[in-house]
Enzyme design. Sequence first.
Site, mmCIF file in Angstrom:
data_model
loop_
_atom_site.group_PDB
_atom_site.id
_atom_site.type_symbol
_atom_site.label_atom_id
_atom_site.label_comp_id
_atom_site.label_asym_id
_atom_site.label_seq_id
_atom_site.Cartn_x
_atom_site.Cartn_y
_atom_site.Cartn_z
ATOM 1 N N LYS A 104 -12.656 14.357 -58.047
ATOM 2 C CA LYS A 104 -12.266 14.456 -56.884
ATOM 3 C C LYS A 104 -10.847 15.119 -56.518
ATOM 4 O O LYS A 104 -10.610 15.937 -55.618
ATOM 5 C CB LYS A 104 -12.291 13.196 -55.738
ATOM 6 N N GLY A 105 -10.073 14.548 -57.388
ATOM 7 C CA GLY A 105 -8.402 15.000 -57.492
ATOM 8 C C GLY A 105 -8.505 16.456 -57.510
ATOM 9 O O GLY A 105 -7.776 17.280 -56.969
ATOM 10 N N PRO B 203 -13.733 4.130 -72.070
ATOM 11 C CA PRO B 203 -14.945 4.930 -72.317
ATOM 12 C C PRO B 203 -15.656 4.900 -71.203
ATOM 13 O O PRO B 203 -16.149 3.878 -70.760
ATOM 14 C CB PRO B 203 -15.550 4.833 -73.506
ATOM 15 N N ARG B 204 -16.082 6.107 -70.701
ATOM 16 C CA ARG B 204 -17.371 6.153 -69.566
ATOM 17 C C ARG B 204 -18.631 6.377 -70.078
ATOM 18 O O ARG B 204 -18.590 6.935 -71.233
ATOM 19 C CB ARG B 204 -16.966 7.327 -68.532
ATOM 20 N N GLY C 193 -13.557 24.201 -64.886
ATOM 21 C CA GLY C 193 -12.508 23.744 -65.511
ATOM 22 C C GLY C 193 -11.529 22.938 -64.980
ATOM 23 O O GLY C 193 -11.556 22.736 -63.714
ATOM 24 N N THR D 206 -7.394 5.601 -65.210
ATOM 25 C CA THR D 206 -6.374 4.434 -65.031
ATOM 26 C C THR D 206 -6.339 3.551 -66.093
ATOM 27 O O THR D 206 -5.381 2.929 -66.713
ATOM 28 C CB THR D 206 -6.957 3.687 -63.525
ATOM 29 N N GLN E 205 -12.923 6.331 -55.725
ATOM 30 C CA GLN E 205 -14.250 5.905 -56.304
ATOM 31 C C GLN E 205 -15.364 6.846 -55.804
ATOM 32 O O GLN E 205 -15.125 7.889 -55.361
ATOM 33 C CB GLN E 205 -14.405 4.419 -55.942
ATOM 34 N N ASN F 298 -6.164 1.350 -58.487
ATOM 35 C CA ASN F 298 -7.362 1.595 -59.212
ATOM 36 C C ASN F 298 -7.834 2.924 -59.302
ATOM 37 O O ASN F 298 -8.699 3.231 -60.212
ATOM 38 C CB ASN F 298 -8.277 0.500 -58.596
ATOM 39 N N ALA F 299 -7.636 3.880 -58.472
ATOM 40 C CA ALA F 299 -7.912 5.261 -58.558
ATOM 41 C C ALA F 299 -6.959 5.921 -59.600
ATOM 42 O O ALA F 299 -5.893 5.480 -59.741
ATOM 43 C CB ALA F 299 -7.774 5.841 -57.148
ATOM 44 N N GLY F 300 -7.701 6.900 -60.093
ATOM 45 C CA GLY F 300 -6.835 7.867 -61.034
ATOM 46 C C GLY F 300 -7.221 9.388 -61.106
ATOM 47 O O GLY F 300 -8.145 9.551 -61.622
ATOM 48 N N HIS F 301 -6.662 10.010 -59.984
ATOM 49 C CA HIS F 301 -6.991 11.242 -59.816
ATOM 50 C C HIS F 301 -6.444 12.412 -60.788
ATOM 51 O O HIS F 301 -4.999 12.337 -60.609
ATOM 52 C CB HIS F 301 -6.950 11.810 -58.519
ATOM 53 N N GLY G 203 -17.794 7.410 -59.077
ATOM 54 C CA GLY G 203 -16.301 7.708 -59.287
ATOM 55 C C GLY G 203 -16.043 8.637 -60.571
ATOM 56 O O GLY G 203 -17.083 9.183 -61.302
ATOM 57 N N ASP G 204 -15.050 8.974 -60.422
ATOM 58 C CA ASP G 204 -14.637 10.107 -61.718
ATOM 59 C C ASP G 204 -15.204 11.225 -61.535
ATOM 60 O O ASP G 204 -15.660 11.989 -62.570
ATOM 61 C CB ASP G 204 -14.819 9.375 -62.885
HETATM 62 P P1 GDP Z 1 -11.563 11.812 -59.971
HETATM 63 O O1 GDP Z 1 -11.021 10.169 -59.861
HETATM 64 O O2 GDP Z 1 -12.683 11.890 -59.168
HETATM 65 O O3 GDP Z 1 -10.391 12.686 -59.522
HETATM 66 O O4 GDP Z 1 -11.590 11.999 -61.201
HETATM 67 P P2 GDP Z 1 -10.961 12.041 -62.717
HETATM 68 O O5 GDP Z 1 -9.645 12.618 -62.436
HETATM 69 O O6 GDP Z 1 -10.872 10.468 -62.974
HETATM 70 O O7 GDP Z 1 -11.700 12.539 -63.717
HETATM 71 C C1 GDP Z 1 -12.059 13.940 -63.482
HETATM 72 C C2 GDP Z 1 -11.458 14.656 -64.834
HETATM 73 O O8 GDP Z 1 -12.459 15.663 -64.887
HETATM 74 C C3 GDP Z 1 -9.945 15.104 -64.865
HETATM 75 O O9 GDP Z 1 -9.587 14.929 -66.080
HETATM 76 C C4 GDP Z 1 -10.267 16.354 -64.542
HETATM 77 O O10 GDP Z 1 -8.740 17.358 -65.041
HETATM 78 C C5 GDP Z 1 -11.315 16.783 -64.957
HETATM 79 N N1 GDP Z 1 -12.058 17.905 -64.411
HETATM 80 C C6 GDP Z 1 -12.183 18.103 -62.963
HETATM 81 N N2 GDP Z 1 -12.884 19.239 -62.741
HETATM 82 C C7 GDP Z 1 -13.178 19.677 -63.902
HETATM 83 C C8 GDP Z 1 -14.115 20.917 -64.364
HETATM 84 O O11 GDP Z 1 -14.692 21.661 -63.745
HETATM 85 N N3 GDP Z 1 -14.275 20.989 -65.717
HETATM 86 C C9 GDP Z 1 -13.776 20.287 -66.779
HETATM 87 N N4 GDP Z 1 -13.878 20.726 -67.835
HETATM 88 N N5 GDP Z 1 -12.796 19.091 -66.261
HETATM 89 C C10 GDP Z 1 -12.606 18.757 -65.088
#
Ligand code: GDP
Length: 429
Positions: free
Chosen positions: A20-21, A307-308, A419, A303, A227, A42-45, A16-17
């Site tokens: 994906k968002g 710390p991961r 980014g 969420t 996830q 429980n997801a946080g995108h 997860g994390d």
């Molecule tokens: P998700 O649950 O899979 O959508 O992932 P999360 O949102 O929990 O975590 C991804 C984090 O990485 C978020 O804060 C995004 O803004 C950030 N992010 C996504 N893609 C990139 C990237 O290419 N570079 C950087 N630096 N941050 C990113």
Amino acid sequence: MPEQGRCTVVVGCQWGDEGKGKIVDVLAENVDVVARYQGGANAGHTVTVTDDEFILHQIPSGILHDGKRCLLGNGVVLDIQRFFEEYDALRARGIELEGRVGVSLRAHLLLPHHRVLDQMAEDSAAEKIGTTGRGIGPAYEDKAGRRGVRVADLGNPERLAKRVAEALEHTRRRLEHVRRAPPPDLQAATAAALSLGERLLGLATDTGPEITRALQDGRRVLLEGAQGTALDLDHGTYPFVTSSNTTAAAAATGVGVGPTAIDAVVGVVKAYTTRVGEGPLPTALEPVMDEKLRRLGGEFGATTGRPRRCGWFDSVLTRFAAQVNGLTGVAVTKLDVLDTLPELQVATAYRLPDGSVTESFPADTWALSKLEPVYECMPGWEEPTSGVRRLEDLPKRARAYLDRIEELTAAPVEWVSVGTQRSQIIPIG
Ligand code: GDP
């Protein structure tokens, strides 16, 4: 007759994390419908749109593009109060939602007693799972135990009252078993959640037929997972997993279409590995490097703020993810986070305690904490990549790193994210 539309699944390939968002938000520009197929609040995108950051828990990440229809499928467990908090917060920030959000009539409701049971389970578990405490596991337990309350039940007050009473009685018995009493306000909290039922019914739909019609009309559909593969109830590092099937095949069941409706599966992989919650992380970094990568990548849960843990890229896992999800393509995220590192390690295999080497992801979770990754060392590129928009403009060593990820994962890299912004994406091919 219009040409049949296209249905793509976006699935996390690690713990997860993966970002994906962000990937769903980028891909959503070119689709008409985005549907979540499992999980819950429980997801946080996290999705960044220029200077605005949105954290989406239940509403699909496509919501930030005007006019896209966003659905919550039957595979989701819906926390009705959090859902409307999220809905109203988006509306307050100027997102037009009228007619855009649909909720499956077959989705199960996550009610306050599920949170009570979650806390009880985590307090009394011999082995902590490290859940978000949001009641997701108990809601899926009620679903499998045929005690669940579904969105469709909201339309029949008598049946609803009966089913809720049964679920609460079951909760009372579970709590009694560990010599606890239900919180005194549980009935009132349940009534408060259900008071939103009529509002929810106003958004109800049958997602399977709706998506099928959209595809027949030539529209494009994206099925969004939450996830990641290693947290899948069947294929993940059981028992340190989530309570639903996160992998791509579950997308069909989780919205109500057949597997043949799916045309493509995009796996999202971070350019390194992270894990939140308990359970083994084979490529875990030693403390100093762990801290450094966590800081560089901002690796704190969206969420829970937890710390991961950070690790090197693990191709044993991503190869497994390619197989179990049937990946047709990969989106690599957070490449920019590695920009300053002089040297990178990539796990290509695992060495087991008996000295043998395997390239397969073991089914035995406990074996994972005893093995040693076999690393391949690659030079870092030590140049910024966040401004790059074309593959050919990436530093040579960054391209070599991506080539190696592609080769080891055995699926083509189609997108590289450098980014948080929508524009910070490199399309490939
Ligand atoms: P998700 O649950 O899979 O959508 O992932 P999360 O949102 O929990 O975590 C991804 C984090 O990485 C978020 O804060 C995004 O803004 C950030 N992010 C996504 N893609 C990139 C990237 O290419 N570079 C950087 N630096 N941050 C990113």
